[in-house]
Design an enzyme around this catalytic site. Sequence first.
Site, short mmCIF file in Angstrom:
data_model
loop_
_atom_site.label_atom_id
_atom_site.label_comp_id
_atom_site.label_asym_id
_atom_site.label_seq_id
_atom_site.Cartn_x
_atom_site.Cartn_y
_atom_site.Cartn_z
N VAL A 189 0.81 -1.23 0.00
CA VAL A 189 0.00 0.00 0.00
C VAL A 189 0.84 1.27 0.00
O VAL A 189 0.34 2.35 -0.30
CB VAL A 189 -1.00 0.05 1.19
CG1 VAL A 189 -2.04 -1.03 1.09
CG2 VAL A 189 -0.26 0.01 2.53
N SER A 209 -6.46 3.32 15.55
CA SER A 209 -6.11 2.55 16.75
C SER A 209 -6.42 3.40 17.97
O SER A 209 -6.48 4.65 17.87
CB SER A 209 -4.60 2.23 16.76
OG SER A 209 -4.21 1.71 18.00
N TYR A 252 4.18 4.37 15.62
CA TYR A 252 2.85 3.78 15.40
C TYR A 252 1.73 4.76 15.80
O TYR A 252 0.82 5.04 15.02
CB TYR A 252 2.73 2.48 16.21
CG TYR A 252 1.43 1.74 16.01
CD1 TYR A 252 1.19 1.00 14.86
CD2 TYR A 252 0.43 1.78 16.98
CE1 TYR A 252 -0.01 0.32 14.69
CE2 TYR A 252 -0.76 1.10 16.82
CZ TYR A 252 -0.98 0.37 15.67
OH TYR A 252 -2.17 -0.31 15.50
N SER A 265 1.56 7.76 13.51
CA SER A 265 0.99 7.41 12.20
C SER A 265 -0.53 7.27 12.29
O SER A 265 -1.26 7.72 11.40
CB SER A 265 1.60 6.11 11.65
OG SER A 265 1.12 4.97 12.36
N LYS A 266 -1.02 6.69 13.37
CA LYS A 266 -2.46 6.48 13.51
C LYS A 266 -3.19 7.79 13.85
O LYS A 266 -4.33 7.99 13.43
CB LYS A 266 -2.74 5.41 14.58
CG LYS A 266 -2.25 4.01 14.18
CD LYS A 266 -2.99 3.47 12.97
CE LYS A 266 -2.71 2.00 12.73
NZ LYS A 266 -3.48 1.44 11.60
P1 NAD Z 1 -2.19 -8.25 11.15
O1 NAD Z 1 -0.72 -8.00 11.24
O2 NAD Z 1 -2.73 -9.50 11.71
O3 NAD Z 1 -2.66 -8.13 9.63
C1 NAD Z 1 -2.24 -7.03 8.84
C2 NAD Z 1 -2.22 -7.45 7.39
O4 NAD Z 1 -1.76 -6.32 6.64
C3 NAD Z 1 -1.25 -8.61 7.12
O5 NAD Z 1 -1.85 -9.58 6.30
C4 NAD Z 1 -0.08 -7.93 6.41
O6 NAD Z 1 0.59 -8.77 5.48
C5 NAD Z 1 -0.79 -6.76 5.72
N1 NAD Z 1 0.15 -5.68 5.40
C6 NAD Z 1 1.14 -5.18 6.19
N2 NAD Z 1 1.81 -4.24 5.54
C7 NAD Z 1 1.24 -4.13 4.30
C8 NAD Z 1 1.52 -3.31 3.19
N3 NAD Z 1 2.54 -2.44 3.18
N4 NAD Z 1 0.73 -3.45 2.09
C9 NAD Z 1 -0.28 -4.35 2.06
N5 NAD Z 1 -0.57 -5.15 3.10
C10 NAD Z 1 0.19 -5.03 4.22
O7 NAD Z 1 -2.87 -6.95 11.81
P2 NAD Z 1 -4.30 -6.75 12.52
O8 NAD Z 1 -4.09 -6.94 13.97
O9 NAD Z 1 -5.36 -7.50 11.81
O10 NAD Z 1 -4.46 -5.18 12.30
C11 NAD Z 1 -5.20 -4.64 11.23
C12 NAD Z 1 -5.27 -3.13 11.44
O11 NAD Z 1 -5.83 -2.86 12.72
C13 NAD Z 1 -3.90 -2.46 11.42
O12 NAD Z 1 -3.99 -1.22 10.75
C14 NAD Z 1 -3.59 -2.25 12.88
O13 NAD Z 1 -2.71 -1.18 13.11
C15 NAD Z 1 -4.97 -2.00 13.44
N6 NAD Z 1 -5.06 -2.27 14.88
C16 NAD Z 1 -4.90 -3.54 15.36
C17 NAD Z 1 -4.99 -3.75 16.73
C18 NAD Z 1 -4.81 -5.13 17.35
O14 NAD Z 1 -4.80 -5.26 18.56
N7 NAD Z 1 -4.69 -6.19 16.56
C19 NAD Z 1 -5.24 -2.69 17.60
C20 NAD Z 1 -5.39 -1.42 17.08
C21 NAD Z 1 -5.30 -1.22 15.71
#
Ligand code: NAD
Length: 262
Positions: A63, A141, A154, A157-158
């Site tokens: 992305v 987030s 992080y 960025s968010k």
């Molecule tokens: P995850 O790491 O399980 O999945 C993220 C996916 O994004 C992965 O499949 C990865 O390959 C893909 N990805 C990473 N960089 C990429 C790039 N440059 N281009 C395309 N794809 C890319 O993460 P998650 O826990 O499912 O988190 C999803 C979103 O939710 C993220 O933006 C994360 O910051 C946000 N978030 C997650 C949590 C949590 O506790 N899990 C909390 C707050 C926010």
Amino acid sequence: MAAENAKVVLVTGAARGIGLATAQKFLAEGWNVALLDIDDENLHRTMVALALPERTLALSCDVAEADGVSQAVTRSAAHFGRLDALVNNAGIAIFKPLLETTPEDWARTLAVNLTGPFLCTQAAAPLIRDSGGGSIVNITSISSLRASTLRVAYGTSKAGLAHLTRQQAVELAALGIRVNAVAPGPVETAMAKAVHTPEIRADYHDTIPLNRYGLEEELAETIFFLCSDRASYITGQMISVDGGFEATGIGLPTMRGARRNG
Ligand code: NAD
């Protein structure tokens, strides 16, 4: 089997976690789904597991790369013939003390978490407009709202993405596109498992009023709602899906004694 005129969503970071749960929710609601991810191998595994080749499209893409994003969005449009929603979910978390965060850590985190949604939205918005309008959801987030240690890149960025959401909402309203953000608290995903030690997990349980992590499906429900017509007058907003975490401004451990003891 997909309906001919089924709506189409593009979900970034859809190979696993919240993105995959979101793709599954849209599929369950009858939408067709373009799943975009940088992890080819996992994306392939996910496509095999979904086993819905007529209703899904895999897009291998970073992305943060403008040309790749533009090509992926064009491919999705050529394949499905329309685009109704975009979920900017792809994100990375590098948790380090401020003094140990390298320029590379900082740049990559900003590139994926902030520039990525900017590029994807810029590429997708004209297609959503031409499909009669629609919706974009940015996954921020709790770290966009609250500062804490280890999250200098992080969290920043968010927080940038939260403001980008408002900028996009204000400008894209004229194109019939609503833009909102969903701010997850801790969710049981591979990302959380990688960066949350047992001690961190226990602290989260203690601090979160609902006393547990969120489920990927609970995030997907809110994301789907914001993309649906049920949210037709909501734009420029951020919804925290966090078990009450954001509300605990003065969540002092000593004041939670009643719950802990009883
Ligand atoms: P995850 O790491 O399980 O999945 C993220 C996916 O994004 C992965 O499949 C990865 O390959 C893909 N990805 C990473 N960089 C990429 C790039 N440059 N281009 C395309 N794809 C890319 O993460 P998650 O826990 O499912 O988190 C999803 C979103 O939710 C993220 O933006 C994360 O910051 C946000 N978030 C997650 C949590 C949590 O506790 N899990 C909390 C707050 C926010």
